[in-house]
Design a protein around this motif. Structure first.
Motif, short mmCIF file in Angstrom:
data_model
loop_
_atom_site.label_atom_id
_atom_site.label_comp_id
_atom_site.label_asym_id
_atom_site.label_seq_id
_atom_site.Cartn_x
_atom_site.Cartn_y
_atom_site.Cartn_z
N THR A 80 -8.01 15.25 1.97
CA THR A 80 -8.14 13.97 1.25
C THR A 80 -6.80 13.53 0.69
OG1 THR A 80 -10.42 14.52 0.67
CG2 THR A 80 -9.36 12.76 -0.59
N ALA A 81 -6.01 14.50 0.19
CA ALA A 81 -4.69 14.16 -0.34
C ALA A 81 -3.78 13.65 0.78
CB ALA A 81 -4.07 15.39 -1.00
N LEU A 82 -3.88 14.26 1.97
CA LEU A 82 -3.05 13.82 3.10
C LEU A 82 -3.42 12.39 3.52
CD1 LEU A 82 -2.98 17.02 5.36
CD2 LEU A 82 -1.18 16.16 3.85
N LEU A 83 -4.71 12.09 3.53
CA LEU A 83 -5.14 10.73 3.86
C LEU A 83 -4.66 9.74 2.81
CD1 LEU A 83 -8.76 11.52 5.08
CD2 LEU A 83 -6.90 10.63 6.49
N GLY A 84 -4.65 10.18 1.54
CA GLY A 84 -4.12 9.34 0.48
C GLY A 84 -2.64 9.06 0.66
N GLU A 85 -1.92 10.07 1.15
CA GLU A 85 -0.49 9.88 1.41
C GLU A 85 -0.26 8.88 2.55
OE1 GLU A 85 1.50 13.60 2.01
OE2 GLU A 85 0.67 14.48 0.18
N LEU A 86 -1.15 8.88 3.54
CA LEU A 86 -1.05 7.89 4.61
C LEU A 86 -1.22 6.47 4.06
CD1 LEU A 86 -3.06 9.39 7.64
CD2 LEU A 86 -0.59 9.39 7.27
N ASP A 87 -2.21 6.30 3.19
CA ASP A 87 -2.45 4.99 2.57
C ASP A 87 -1.23 4.54 1.76
OD1 ASP A 87 -4.98 4.82 3.61
OD2 ASP A 87 -5.96 5.62 1.82
N LEU A 88 -0.70 5.46 0.96
CA LEU A 88 0.43 5.13 0.10
C LEU A 88 1.66 4.79 0.94
CD1 LEU A 88 1.61 4.91 -2.75
CD2 LEU A 88 2.16 7.35 -2.62
N ALA A 89 1.91 5.58 1.99
CA ALA A 89 3.07 5.33 2.85
C ALA A 89 2.95 3.97 3.54
CB ALA A 89 3.20 6.44 3.89
N PHE A 90 1.75 3.67 4.04
CA PHE A 90 1.53 2.39 4.72
C PHE A 90 1.80 1.22 3.77
CE2 PHE A 90 -1.16 -1.25 5.60
CZ PHE A 90 -0.98 -1.47 6.96
N LEU A 91 1.20 1.27 2.58
CA LEU A 91 1.32 0.16 1.64
C LEU A 91 2.73 0.04 1.08
CD1 LEU A 91 -2.08 0.56 -0.23
CD2 LEU A 91 -1.42 -1.34 1.25
N ALA A 92 3.41 1.16 0.89
CA ALA A 92 4.78 1.12 0.38
C ALA A 92 5.72 0.47 1.38
CB ALA A 92 5.26 2.53 0.03
N ILE A 93 5.62 0.88 2.65
CA ILE A 93 6.46 0.29 3.69
C ILE A 93 6.09 -1.16 3.93
CG2 ILE A 93 7.08 0.40 6.14
CD1 ILE A 93 8.36 2.57 4.43
N TYR A 94 4.80 -1.45 3.83
CA TYR A 94 4.32 -2.83 3.98
C TYR A 94 4.93 -3.73 2.91
CZ TYR A 94 0.99 -6.74 3.94
OH TYR A 94 0.42 -7.99 3.95
N ALA A 95 4.92 -3.26 1.66
CA ALA A 95 5.47 -4.05 0.56
C ALA A 95 6.97 -4.23 0.71
CB ALA A 95 5.16 -3.37 -0.78
N LEU A 96 7.67 -3.16 1.07
CA LEU A 96 9.12 -3.24 1.26
C LEU A 96 9.47 -4.14 2.44
CD1 LEU A 96 11.88 -2.16 0.27
CD2 LEU A 96 11.61 -0.29 1.91
N GLY A 97 8.73 -3.96 3.53
CA GLY A 97 8.99 -4.76 4.73
C GLY A 97 8.73 -6.23 4.52
N MET A 98 7.83 -6.55 3.60
CA MET A 98 7.50 -7.94 3.31
C MET A 98 8.73 -8.74 2.89
SD MET A 98 4.56 -9.84 3.11
CE MET A 98 3.26 -8.74 2.57
N TYR A 99 9.57 -8.15 2.05
CA TYR A 99 10.77 -8.85 1.58
C TYR A 99 11.71 -9.17 2.74
CZ TYR A 99 9.22 -7.35 -3.07
OH TYR A 99 8.50 -7.15 -4.21
N PHE A 100 11.89 -8.20 3.65
CA PHE A 100 12.77 -8.42 4.79
C PHE A 100 12.16 -9.41 5.79
CE2 PHE A 100 14.10 -4.25 3.20
CZ PHE A 100 15.47 -4.45 3.11
N SER A 101 10.84 -9.34 5.96
CA SER A 101 10.17 -10.25 6.90
C SER A 101 10.28 -11.69 6.44
CB SER A 101 8.69 -9.86 7.04
OG SER A 101 8.56 -8.58 7.61
N GLY A 102 10.15 -11.90 5.12
CA GLY A 102 10.30 -13.25 4.59
C GLY A 102 11.70 -13.77 4.79
N HIS A 103 12.68 -12.91 4.58
CA HIS A 103 14.08 -13.28 4.78
C HIS A 103 14.32 -13.68 6.25
CE1 HIS A 103 18.36 -13.20 3.76
NE2 HIS A 103 18.57 -12.58 4.90
N LEU A 104 13.74 -12.89 7.18
CA LEU A 104 13.88 -13.21 8.60
C LEU A 104 13.13 -14.48 8.96
CD1 LEU A 104 13.49 -9.74 10.39
CD2 LEU A 104 15.49 -11.24 10.44
N GLY A 105 11.94 -14.65 8.35
CA GLY A 105 11.09 -15.78 8.71
C GLY A 105 11.71 -17.13 8.47
#
Length: 523
Positions: free
Chosen positions: A109-134
Protein backbone atom coordinates in the motif's frame (compact mmCIF):
# COMPACT_ATOMS: atom_id res chain seq x y z
CA UNK A 1 16.14 32.49 -34.89
CA UNK A 2 14.26 34.75 -37.31
CA UNK A 3 13.62 32.19 -40.08
CA UNK A 4 12.63 29.56 -37.48
CA UNK A 5 10.08 31.89 -35.88
CA UNK A 6 8.65 32.84 -39.30
CA UNK A 7 8.27 29.16 -40.21
CA UNK A 8 6.59 28.50 -36.87
CA UNK A 9 4.16 31.37 -37.46
CA UNK A 10 3.28 30.03 -40.92
CA UNK A 11 2.65 26.57 -39.47
CA UNK A 12 0.62 28.05 -36.61
CA UNK A 13 -1.70 29.84 -39.08
CA UNK A 14 -2.26 26.80 -41.29
CA UNK A 15 -5.67 25.15 -40.69
CA UNK A 16 -5.55 21.50 -39.52
CA UNK A 17 -5.93 18.85 -42.18
CA UNK A 18 -9.35 17.83 -40.87
CA UNK A 19 -10.67 21.39 -41.13
CA UNK A 20 -9.38 21.67 -44.69
CA UNK A 21 -11.05 18.33 -45.53
CA UNK A 22 -14.41 19.47 -44.13
CA UNK A 23 -14.18 22.74 -46.05
CA UNK A 24 -13.38 20.88 -49.27
CA UNK A 25 -16.50 18.73 -48.80
CA UNK A 26 -18.74 21.74 -48.05
CA UNK A 27 -16.98 23.75 -50.77
CA UNK A 28 -16.94 26.79 -48.48
CA UNK A 29 -15.28 28.01 -45.32
CA UNK A 30 -16.64 26.80 -41.99
CA UNK A 31 -18.49 29.40 -39.96
CA UNK A 32 -17.20 30.81 -36.68
CA UNK A 33 -19.93 28.94 -34.77
CA UNK A 34 -18.95 25.65 -36.43
CA UNK A 35 -15.34 26.17 -35.40
CA UNK A 36 -16.48 26.84 -31.84
CA UNK A 37 -18.51 23.62 -31.80
CA UNK A 38 -15.51 21.65 -33.08
CA UNK A 39 -13.29 23.21 -30.40
CA UNK A 40 -15.69 22.32 -27.58
CA UNK A 41 -16.26 18.75 -28.77
CA UNK A 42 -12.61 17.93 -29.53
CA UNK A 43 -11.21 19.46 -26.33
CA UNK A 44 -13.98 17.79 -24.29
CA UNK A 45 -13.05 14.39 -25.70
CA UNK A 46 -9.36 15.16 -25.25
CA UNK A 47 -9.54 15.95 -21.56
CA UNK A 48 -12.07 13.19 -20.89
CA UNK A 49 -9.45 10.76 -22.20
CA UNK A 50 -6.78 12.38 -19.98
CA UNK A 51 -8.87 11.80 -16.85
CA UNK A 52 -9.93 8.30 -17.93
CA UNK A 53 -6.26 7.33 -18.25
CA UNK A 54 -5.46 8.99 -14.90
CA UNK A 55 -8.25 7.21 -13.02
CA UNK A 56 -7.11 3.72 -14.04
CA UNK A 57 -4.48 3.37 -11.33
CA UNK A 58 -6.92 3.86 -8.45
CA UNK A 59 -9.19 1.11 -9.80
CA UNK A 60 -6.39 -1.45 -10.33
CA UNK A 61 -4.83 -0.89 -6.90
CA UNK A 62 -6.84 -3.60 -5.21
CA UNK A 63 -5.76 -6.14 -7.82
CA UNK A 64 -2.09 -5.24 -7.48
CA UNK A 65 -2.36 -5.18 -3.69
CA UNK A 66 -5.36 -7.02 -2.21
CA UNK A 67 -4.87 -4.99 0.98
CA UNK A 68 -5.18 -1.62 -0.77
CA UNK A 69 -8.03 0.78 -0.19
CA UNK A 70 -9.44 1.03 -3.68
CA UNK A 71 -11.96 -0.74 -5.89
CA UNK A 72 -11.06 -3.94 -7.71
CA UNK A 73 -12.73 -6.88 -9.46
CA UNK A 74 -15.92 -6.47 -7.45
CA UNK A 75 -16.64 -3.16 -9.21
CA UNK A 76 -20.06 -3.93 -10.72
CA UNK A 77 -22.08 -0.88 -11.80
CA UNK A 78 -24.82 0.00 -9.32
CA UNK A 79 -25.33 -3.38 -7.70
CA UNK A 80 -25.58 -2.76 -3.95
CA UNK A 81 -24.13 -5.47 -1.72
CA UNK A 82 -23.68 -5.37 2.02
CA UNK A 83 -21.65 -7.10 4.67
CA UNK A 84 -22.13 -7.12 8.43
CA UNK A 85 -18.64 -5.78 9.15
CA UNK A 86 -15.90 -3.82 7.38
CA UNK A 87 -14.95 -5.68 4.23
CA UNK A 88 -11.78 -7.73 4.56
CA UNK A 89 -9.39 -7.23 1.66
CA UNK A 90 -9.42 -10.49 -0.25
CA UNK A 91 -7.07 -11.64 -2.97
CA UNK A 92 -8.16 -10.13 -6.22
CA UNK A 93 -5.38 -11.23 -8.53
CA UNK A 94 -6.70 -12.47 -11.84
CA UNK A 95 -4.64 -15.66 -11.63
CA UNK A 96 -3.63 -16.88 -8.22
CA UNK A 97 -5.31 -14.37 -5.94
CA UNK A 98 -1.97 -13.16 -4.63
CA UNK A 99 -1.88 -9.66 -6.11
CA UNK A 100 1.18 -8.56 -8.06
CA UNK A 101 4.71 -8.27 -6.70
CA UNK A 102 6.11 -5.97 -5.44
CA UNK A 103 2.74 -4.44 -4.50
CA UNK A 104 1.37 -7.47 -2.66
CA UNK A 105 4.04 -7.38 0.04
CA UNK A 106 3.54 -5.88 3.50
CA UNK A 107 4.57 -2.46 2.20
CA UNK A 108 2.46 -2.74 -0.95
CA UNK A 109 0.00 0.00 0.00
CA UNK A 110 2.88 2.36 0.78
CA UNK A 111 4.46 1.60 -2.62
CA UNK A 112 1.18 2.38 -4.39
CA UNK A 113 0.99 5.61 -2.40
CA UNK A 114 4.47 6.49 -3.62
CA UNK A 115 3.31 5.97 -7.22
CA UNK A 116 0.42 8.40 -6.64
CA UNK A 117 2.70 10.97 -5.03
CA UNK A 118 5.34 10.67 -7.78
CA UNK A 119 2.72 11.03 -10.51
CA UNK A 120 1.09 14.11 -8.96
CA UNK A 121 4.41 15.75 -8.08
CA UNK A 122 5.76 15.43 -11.63
CA UNK A 123 2.37 16.44 -13.00
CA UNK A 124 2.38 19.64 -10.92
CA UNK A 125 5.98 20.46 -11.81
CA UNK A 126 5.46 19.67 -15.48
CA UNK A 127 2.41 21.93 -15.56
CA UNK A 128 4.57 25.04 -15.17
CA UNK A 129 6.83 24.04 -18.07
CA UNK A 130 3.89 22.98 -20.25
CA UNK A 131 2.23 26.36 -19.81
CA UNK A 132 5.47 28.11 -20.71
CA UNK A 133 5.73 25.98 -23.87
CA UNK A 134 2.04 26.38 -24.70
CA UNK A 135 2.34 30.15 -25.16
CA UNK A 136 5.36 29.67 -27.43
CA UNK A 137 4.42 26.85 -29.78
CA UNK A 138 1.42 25.44 -31.62
CA UNK A 139 -1.01 24.24 -28.95
CA UNK A 140 -2.39 21.58 -31.29
CA UNK A 141 1.07 20.03 -31.65
CA UNK A 142 1.80 20.26 -27.92
CA UNK A 143 -1.53 18.65 -27.06
CA UNK A 144 -1.01 15.87 -29.60
CA UNK A 145 2.46 15.07 -28.25
CA UNK A 146 1.13 15.07 -24.69
CA UNK A 147 -1.77 12.75 -25.49
CA UNK A 148 0.23 10.26 -27.54
CA UNK A 149 2.99 10.28 -24.90
CA UNK A 150 0.41 9.71 -22.15
CA UNK A 151 -1.03 6.82 -24.14
CA UNK A 152 2.38 5.22 -24.58
CA UNK A 153 3.40 5.37 -20.92
CA UNK A 154 -0.07 4.43 -19.62
CA UNK A 155 0.09 1.37 -21.86
CA UNK A 156 3.66 0.59 -20.78
CA UNK A 157 2.45 0.32 -17.17
CA UNK A 158 0.03 -2.37 -18.35
CA UNK A 159 2.70 -4.08 -20.45
CA UNK A 160 4.35 -4.98 -17.16
CA UNK A 161 1.56 -7.55 -16.76
CA UNK A 162 2.48 -9.55 -19.88
CA UNK A 163 6.22 -8.92 -19.53
CA UNK A 164 6.01 -10.23 -15.95
CA UNK A 165 7.75 -7.13 -14.56
CA UNK A 166 8.04 -7.04 -10.77
CA UNK A 167 10.56 -4.22 -10.40
CA UNK A 168 9.02 -1.28 -8.52
CA UNK A 169 11.25 1.26 -10.23
CA UNK A 170 9.91 0.27 -13.65
CA UNK A 171 6.39 1.26 -12.57
CA UNK A 172 7.63 4.36 -10.75
CA UNK A 173 9.50 5.70 -13.80
CA UNK A 174 6.59 4.90 -16.13
CA UNK A 175 4.17 6.73 -13.82
CA UNK A 176 6.44 9.75 -13.56
CA UNK A 177 6.76 10.00 -17.34
CA UNK A 178 3.00 9.56 -17.72
CA UNK A 179 2.52 12.43 -15.27
CA UNK A 180 4.91 14.60 -17.26
CA UNK A 181 3.01 14.07 -20.51
CA UNK A 182 -0.34 14.45 -18.72
CA UNK A 183 0.73 17.93 -17.60
CA UNK A 184 0.46 19.19 -21.20
CA UNK A 185 -3.30 18.74 -21.27
CA UNK A 186 -4.93 21.32 -19.05
CA UNK A 187 -2.98 24.47 -20.02
CA UNK A 188 -3.47 23.60 -23.69
CA UNK A 189 -7.22 22.91 -23.71
CA UNK A 190 -8.06 25.93 -21.54
CA UNK A 191 -5.94 28.20 -23.73
CA UNK A 192 -7.65 26.95 -26.89
CA UNK A 193 -11.16 27.35 -25.47
CA UNK A 194 -10.21 30.76 -24.09
CA UNK A 195 -9.08 31.80 -27.58
CA UNK A 196 -12.50 31.01 -29.03
CA UNK A 197 -14.91 32.27 -26.38
CA UNK A 198 -15.23 35.80 -25.04
CA UNK A 199 -15.56 36.62 -21.35
CA UNK A 200 -19.30 37.34 -21.61
CA UNK A 201 -20.39 33.69 -21.82
CA UNK A 202 -17.19 32.04 -20.67
CA UNK A 203 -18.34 30.97 -17.18
CA UNK A 204 -21.43 29.01 -18.26
CA UNK A 205 -19.82 27.53 -21.38
CA UNK A 206 -16.74 26.40 -19.50
CA UNK A 207 -18.84 25.18 -16.58
CA UNK A 208 -20.69 22.80 -18.91
CA UNK A 209 -17.51 21.94 -20.81
CA UNK A 210 -15.67 21.14 -17.56
CA UNK A 211 -17.93 18.12 -17.06
CA UNK A 212 -15.21 16.25 -18.97
CA UNK A 213 -13.35 15.83 -15.66
CA UNK A 214 -16.18 13.89 -14.06
CA UNK A 215 -17.09 12.05 -17.27
CA UNK A 216 -13.45 10.98 -17.58
CA UNK A 217 -13.30 9.81 -13.96
CA UNK A 218 -16.48 7.78 -14.29
CA UNK A 219 -15.70 6.31 -17.72
CA UNK A 220 -12.11 5.53 -16.68
CA UNK A 221 -13.42 3.66 -13.63
CA UNK A 222 -15.88 1.62 -15.69
CA UNK A 223 -13.38 0.77 -18.44
CA UNK A 224 -10.61 -0.22 -16.04
CA UNK A 225 -12.94 -2.33 -13.90
CA UNK A 226 -14.46 -4.07 -16.93
CA UNK A 227 -11.01 -5.03 -18.25
CA UNK A 228 -9.71 -6.49 -14.95
CA UNK A 229 -11.24 -9.91 -15.63
CA UNK A 230 -9.06 -10.20 -18.75
CA UNK A 231 -5.89 -9.28 -16.87
CA UNK A 232 -5.07 -5.97 -15.19
CA UNK A 233 -2.73 -4.98 -18.03
CA UNK A 234 -5.74 -4.31 -20.26
CA UNK A 235 -7.03 -1.79 -17.72
CA UNK A 236 -4.05 0.39 -18.66
CA UNK A 237 -3.57 -0.51 -22.32
CA UNK A 238 -7.15 0.22 -23.43
CA UNK A 239 -7.31 3.75 -21.91
CA UNK A 240 -3.78 4.30 -23.27
CA UNK A 241 -4.89 3.41 -26.79
CA UNK A 242 -7.99 5.58 -26.46
CA UNK A 243 -6.07 8.71 -25.44
CA UNK A 244 -3.50 8.14 -28.20
CA UNK A 245 -6.35 7.89 -30.74
CA UNK A 246 -7.92 11.04 -29.29
CA UNK A 247 -4.54 12.74 -29.72
CA UNK A 248 -4.59 11.97 -33.44
CA UNK A 249 -8.12 13.40 -33.58
CA UNK A 250 -6.82 16.60 -31.95
CA UNK A 251 -4.02 16.83 -34.53
CA UNK A 252 -6.46 16.44 -37.41
CA UNK A 253 -9.27 18.73 -36.25
CA UNK A 254 -8.38 21.22 -33.51
CA UNK A 255 -8.18 24.90 -34.59
CA UNK A 256 -6.18 26.61 -31.83
CA UNK A 257 -7.48 30.13 -32.50
CA UNK A 258 -9.64 32.11 -34.96
CA UNK A 259 -6.47 33.52 -36.52
CA UNK A 260 -5.17 30.01 -37.20
CA UNK A 261 -8.07 29.25 -39.54
CA UNK A 262 -8.87 32.77 -40.72
CA UNK A 263 -12.24 32.85 -38.95
CA UNK A 264 -13.92 36.21 -38.28
CA UNK A 265 -15.18 36.73 -34.75
CA UNK A 266 -18.89 37.21 -34.21
CA UNK A 267 -19.82 40.56 -32.72
CA UNK A 268 -21.26 38.71 -29.75
CA UNK A 269 -17.88 37.12 -29.10
CA UNK A 270 -15.90 40.34 -29.04
CA UNK A 271 -14.92 41.32 -25.52
CA UNK A 272 -16.87 44.27 -24.24
CA UNK A 273 -14.95 47.43 -23.31
CA UNK A 274 -14.02 48.02 -19.69
CA UNK A 275 -16.60 49.75 -17.55
CA UNK A 276 -15.92 53.20 -16.18
CA UNK A 277 -13.81 53.16 -13.05
CA UNK A 278 -12.36 49.67 -13.71
CA UNK A 279 -8.62 49.87 -13.33
CA UNK A 280 -5.98 47.17 -13.48
CA UNK A 281 -6.52 46.20 -9.87
CA UNK A 282 -10.26 46.81 -9.36
CA UNK A 283 -11.90 44.48 -10.23
CA UNK A 284 -9.29 42.00 -11.37
CA UNK A 285 -10.98 39.97 -14.08
CA UNK A 286 -11.46 42.05 -17.21
CA UNK A 287 -10.55 40.85 -20.70
CA UNK A 288 -9.19 43.02 -23.43
CA UNK A 289 -8.48 42.87 -27.16
CA UNK A 290 -6.29 40.37 -28.98
CA UNK A 291 -3.27 42.24 -30.23
CA UNK A 292 -0.35 39.91 -31.00
CA UNK A 293 2.64 40.35 -28.72
CA UNK A 294 5.48 38.34 -27.26
CA UNK A 295 4.61 35.48 -24.90
CA UNK A 296 4.48 36.47 -21.25
CA UNK A 297 7.22 35.13 -18.98
CA UNK A 298 6.65 32.91 -15.95
CA UNK A 299 7.47 35.59 -13.37
CA UNK A 300 5.45 38.22 -15.28
CA UNK A 301 2.45 35.88 -15.28
CA UNK A 302 2.65 35.52 -11.49
CA UNK A 303 2.49 39.32 -11.23
CA UNK A 304 -0.81 39.58 -13.11
CA UNK A 305 -3.37 40.85 -10.56
CA UNK A 306 -5.45 37.95 -9.28
CA UNK A 307 -3.19 35.10 -10.38
CA UNK A 308 -1.50 34.48 -7.01
CA UNK A 309 -4.70 34.58 -4.89
CA UNK A 310 -6.58 32.26 -7.22
CA UNK A 311 -3.59 29.89 -7.54
CA UNK A 312 -3.28 29.62 -3.76
CA UNK A 313 -7.05 29.25 -3.42
CA UNK A 314 -6.93 26.35 -5.88
CA UNK A 315 -4.11 24.76 -3.84
CA UNK A 316 -6.54 24.25 -0.95
CA UNK A 317 -9.56 23.60 -3.18
CA UNK A 318 -7.83 20.74 -5.02
CA UNK A 319 -6.48 19.43 -1.71
CA UNK A 320 -10.10 18.83 -0.70
CA UNK A 321 -11.27 17.58 -4.13
CA UNK A 322 -8.42 15.11 -4.66
CA UNK A 323 -8.67 13.76 -1.12
CA UNK A 324 -12.21 12.73 -2.03
CA UNK A 325 -11.05 11.39 -5.41
CA UNK A 326 -8.44 9.07 -3.88
CA UNK A 327 -10.01 8.20 -0.51
CA UNK A 328 -13.80 8.40 -0.81
CA UNK A 329 -14.33 4.73 -1.88
CA UNK A 330 -12.27 3.55 1.10
CA UNK A 331 -14.04 5.88 3.53
CA UNK A 332 -17.47 4.66 2.36
CA UNK A 333 -16.49 0.98 2.62
CA UNK A 334 -15.22 1.51 6.16
CA UNK A 335 -18.26 3.48 7.37
CA UNK A 336 -21.42 1.71 8.55
CA UNK A 337 -24.35 3.24 6.65
CA UNK A 338 -27.63 2.53 8.39
CA UNK A 339 -25.77 -0.11 10.43
CA UNK A 340 -24.43 -1.94 7.35
CA UNK A 341 -21.08 -1.90 5.57
CA UNK A 342 -20.99 -1.65 1.78
CA UNK A 343 -18.74 -3.86 -0.31
CA UNK A 344 -15.76 -2.35 -2.12
CA UNK A 345 -17.61 -2.48 -5.43
CA UNK A 346 -20.70 -0.72 -4.15
CA UNK A 347 -18.60 1.86 -2.31
CA UNK A 348 -16.73 2.60 -5.54
CA UNK A 349 -19.98 3.02 -7.46
CA UNK A 350 -21.46 5.23 -4.78
CA UNK A 351 -18.39 7.47 -4.76
CA UNK A 352 -18.99 8.45 -8.41
CA UNK A 353 -21.94 10.55 -7.21
CA UNK A 354 -19.40 13.01 -5.84
CA UNK A 355 -18.40 13.64 -9.48
CA UNK A 356 -22.06 13.94 -10.49
CA UNK A 357 -22.46 16.69 -7.91
CA UNK A 358 -19.27 18.23 -9.27
CA UNK A 359 -20.79 18.50 -12.76
CA UNK A 360 -23.78 20.38 -11.35
CA UNK A 361 -21.50 22.58 -9.23
CA UNK A 362 -19.28 23.50 -12.17
CA UNK A 363 -22.22 24.51 -14.34
CA UNK A 364 -23.93 26.39 -11.51
CA UNK A 365 -20.78 28.27 -10.49
CA UNK A 366 -20.11 29.26 -14.10
CA UNK A 367 -23.66 30.47 -14.66
CA UNK A 368 -23.81 32.45 -11.41
CA UNK A 369 -20.42 34.07 -12.02
CA UNK A 370 -21.55 35.11 -15.52
CA UNK A 371 -24.79 36.61 -14.25
CA UNK A 372 -23.09 38.46 -11.39
CA UNK A 373 -19.92 39.18 -13.37
CA UNK A 374 -18.13 38.25 -10.13
CA UNK A 375 -15.80 35.22 -10.27
CA UNK A 376 -14.19 35.77 -6.85
CA UNK A 377 -17.51 36.24 -5.00
CA UNK A 378 -18.87 33.06 -6.57
CA UNK A 379 -15.77 30.94 -5.88
CA UNK A 380 -15.44 32.15 -2.27
CA UNK A 381 -19.17 31.61 -1.58
CA UNK A 382 -18.98 28.02 -2.82
CA UNK A 383 -15.89 27.33 -0.69
CA UNK A 384 -17.61 28.67 2.43
CA UNK A 385 -20.73 26.60 1.66
CA UNK A 386 -18.59 23.46 1.32
CA UNK A 387 -17.66 23.70 5.03
CA UNK A 388 -21.16 22.88 6.40
CA UNK A 389 -21.61 20.36 3.55
CA UNK A 390 -18.47 18.51 4.68
CA UNK A 391 -19.63 18.67 8.30
CA UNK A 392 -23.09 17.26 7.51
CA UNK A 393 -21.64 14.50 5.32
CA UNK A 394 -19.30 13.36 8.08
CA UNK A 395 -21.85 13.75 10.90
CA UNK A 396 -25.05 12.48 9.29
CA UNK A 397 -24.07 10.62 6.11
CA UNK A 398 -23.93 7.31 8.01
CA UNK A 399 -27.55 7.48 9.18
CA UNK A 400 -29.02 6.23 5.89
CA UNK A 401 -28.06 5.59 2.28
CA UNK A 402 -30.38 8.38 1.13
CA UNK A 403 -28.76 10.94 3.41
CA UNK A 404 -25.30 9.75 2.36
CA UNK A 405 -26.15 10.25 -1.32
CA UNK A 406 -27.78 13.65 -0.70
CA UNK A 407 -24.88 15.04 1.33
CA UNK A 408 -22.31 13.54 -1.08
CA UNK A 409 -23.97 15.27 -4.04
CA UNK A 410 -24.10 18.52 -2.07
CA UNK A 411 -20.45 18.23 -1.05
CA UNK A 412 -19.38 17.44 -4.61
CA UNK A 413 -21.29 20.46 -5.89
CA UNK A 414 -19.73 22.95 -3.45
CA UNK A 415 -16.20 21.47 -3.54
CA UNK A 416 -15.92 21.01 -7.32
CA UNK A 417 -17.85 24.18 -8.25
CA UNK A 418 -15.05 26.66 -7.43
CA UNK A 419 -12.41 24.13 -8.55
CA UNK A 420 -14.06 24.01 -11.99
CA UNK A 421 -14.60 27.78 -12.14
CA UNK A 422 -11.01 28.69 -11.22
CA UNK A 423 -9.35 26.19 -13.54
CA UNK A 424 -11.49 27.24 -16.52
CA UNK A 425 -13.19 30.65 -16.72
CA UNK A 426 -10.97 32.41 -14.15
CA UNK A 427 -7.77 31.10 -15.78
CA UNK A 428 -9.00 32.23 -19.20
CA UNK A 429 -10.02 35.63 -17.81
CA UNK A 430 -6.67 36.22 -16.15
CA UNK A 431 -4.82 35.00 -19.25
CA UNK A 432 -6.40 37.93 -21.13
CA UNK A 433 -6.27 40.40 -18.24
CA UNK A 434 -6.36 44.13 -19.02
CA UNK A 435 -2.89 44.60 -17.47
CA UNK A 436 -1.51 42.61 -20.42
CA UNK A 437 -2.67 45.42 -22.73
CA UNK A 438 -4.19 43.07 -25.26
CA UNK A 439 -1.49 40.37 -25.19
CA UNK A 440 -3.35 37.10 -25.62
CA UNK A 441 -0.24 34.93 -25.35
CA UNK A 442 -0.44 34.32 -21.62
CA UNK A 443 -3.38 31.90 -21.47
CA UNK A 444 -1.40 28.65 -21.24
CA UNK A 445 1.16 30.09 -18.80
CA UNK A 446 -1.48 31.53 -16.46
CA UNK A 447 -3.54 28.31 -16.62
CA UNK A 448 -0.42 26.28 -15.84
CA UNK A 449 0.50 28.46 -12.86
CA UNK A 450 -2.98 28.25 -11.37
CA UNK A 451 -3.60 24.54 -11.96
CA UNK A 452 0.02 23.60 -11.29
CA UNK A 453 -0.16 25.23 -7.85
CA UNK A 454 -3.48 23.50 -7.29
CA UNK A 455 -1.94 20.16 -8.24
CA UNK A 456 0.63 20.52 -5.45
CA UNK A 457 -2.31 20.63 -3.04
CA UNK A 458 -3.81 17.65 -4.88
CA UNK A 459 -0.66 15.66 -4.07
CA UNK A 460 -0.45 16.78 -0.43
CA UNK A 461 -4.11 16.18 0.52
CA UNK A 462 -4.26 12.42 -0.17
CA UNK A 463 -0.79 11.97 1.34
CA UNK A 464 -1.81 13.64 4.63
CA UNK A 465 -5.07 11.71 4.65
CA UNK A 466 -3.18 8.42 4.52
CA UNK A 467 -1.50 9.27 7.81
CA UNK A 468 -4.36 11.09 9.56
CA UNK A 469 -7.10 8.56 8.69
CA UNK A 470 -5.20 5.83 10.54
CA UNK A 471 -5.98 7.74 13.73
CA UNK A 472 -9.26 9.49 13.03
CA UNK A 473 -11.53 10.22 10.08
CA UNK A 474 -12.95 13.07 12.10
CA UNK A 475 -9.52 14.70 12.00
CA UNK A 476 -9.44 14.23 8.21
CA UNK A 477 -12.72 16.10 7.78
CA UNK A 478 -11.51 18.82 10.15
CA UNK A 479 -8.46 19.23 7.89
CA UNK A 480 -10.70 19.43 4.82
CA UNK A 481 -13.00 22.03 6.41
CA UNK A 482 -9.97 24.10 7.46
CA UNK A 483 -8.60 23.90 3.90
CA UNK A 484 -11.95 25.07 2.48
CA UNK A 485 -12.00 27.99 4.91
CA UNK A 486 -8.46 29.07 3.96
CA UNK A 487 -9.36 28.78 0.26
CA UNK A 488 -12.25 31.19 0.74
CA UNK A 489 -10.24 33.63 2.86
CA UNK A 490 -7.50 33.83 0.22
CA UNK A 491 -10.00 35.48 -2.13
CA UNK A 492 -11.06 38.13 0.40
CA UNK A 493 -9.22 41.01 -1.31
CA UNK A 494 -10.71 40.11 -4.69
CA UNK A 495 -14.19 39.74 -3.17
CA UNK A 496 -13.90 43.20 -1.58
CA UNK A 497 -12.79 44.63 -4.94
CA UNK A 498 -15.75 43.07 -6.75
CA UNK A 499 -18.23 44.22 -4.09
CA UNK A 500 -16.80 47.76 -4.24
CA UNK A 501 -17.13 47.75 -8.03
CA UNK A 502 -20.75 46.57 -7.76
CA UNK A 503 -21.58 49.33 -5.23
CA UNK A 504 -19.91 51.97 -7.41
CA UNK A 505 -21.81 50.73 -10.45
CA UNK A 506 -25.10 50.75 -8.53
CA UNK A 507 -24.52 54.30 -7.31
CA UNK A 508 -23.66 55.55 -10.79
CA UNK A 509 -26.86 54.05 -12.14
CA UNK A 510 -28.90 55.62 -9.33
CA UNK A 511 -27.32 59.12 -9.50
CA UNK A 512 -29.59 62.23 -9.82
CA UNK A 513 -28.39 62.82 -13.36
CA UNK A 514 -29.40 59.30 -14.34
CA UNK A 515 -32.79 59.67 -12.69
CA UNK A 516 -33.40 63.02 -14.42
CA UNK A 517 -32.52 61.43 -17.73
CA UNK A 518 -34.93 58.56 -17.05
CA UNK A 519 -37.69 61.05 -16.10
CA UNK A 520 -37.14 62.96 -19.32
CA UNK A 521 -37.64 59.72 -21.25
CA UNK A 522 -40.84 59.00 -19.34
CA UNK A 523 -42.20 62.43 -20.31
Amino acid sequence: MGPFREAAERNQNKPPIGIRFLESIKKKRLSYRTHQAIVLIVTFLAYTSYHAARKTTSIVKSTLDPESSEVGLKFVPWRITYSSEPVERKSLSWKLGDGWAPFNASDGTALLGELDLAFLAIYALGMYFSGHLGDRMNLRILLTIGMVGTGIFTSLFGVGFWANVHNFYYYLIVQMLAGLFQSTGWPSVVAVVGNWFGKKKRGLIMGIWNAHTSVGNISGSLIAAAMLSYGWGWSFVLPGLLIAFAGLLVFALLPVSPEAVGADKDEDELDSPNKAGEEVTEPLLVSDSDVKQEAVGFVEAWKIPGVAPFALCLFFSKLVAYTFLYWLPFYISQTAIDGKYLSDGTAGNLSTLFDVGGVVGGILAGHISDRLDARAITAASFMYCSIPALFFYRSYGHLSLGLNIAFMLLTGMFVNGPYALITTAVSADLGTHSSLKGNSRALATVTAIIDGTGSVGAAIGPLLTGYISAKSWGAVFTMLMAAALVAGLLLTRLVVAEVAAKIAESRSQGSPASKAQAAAFDV
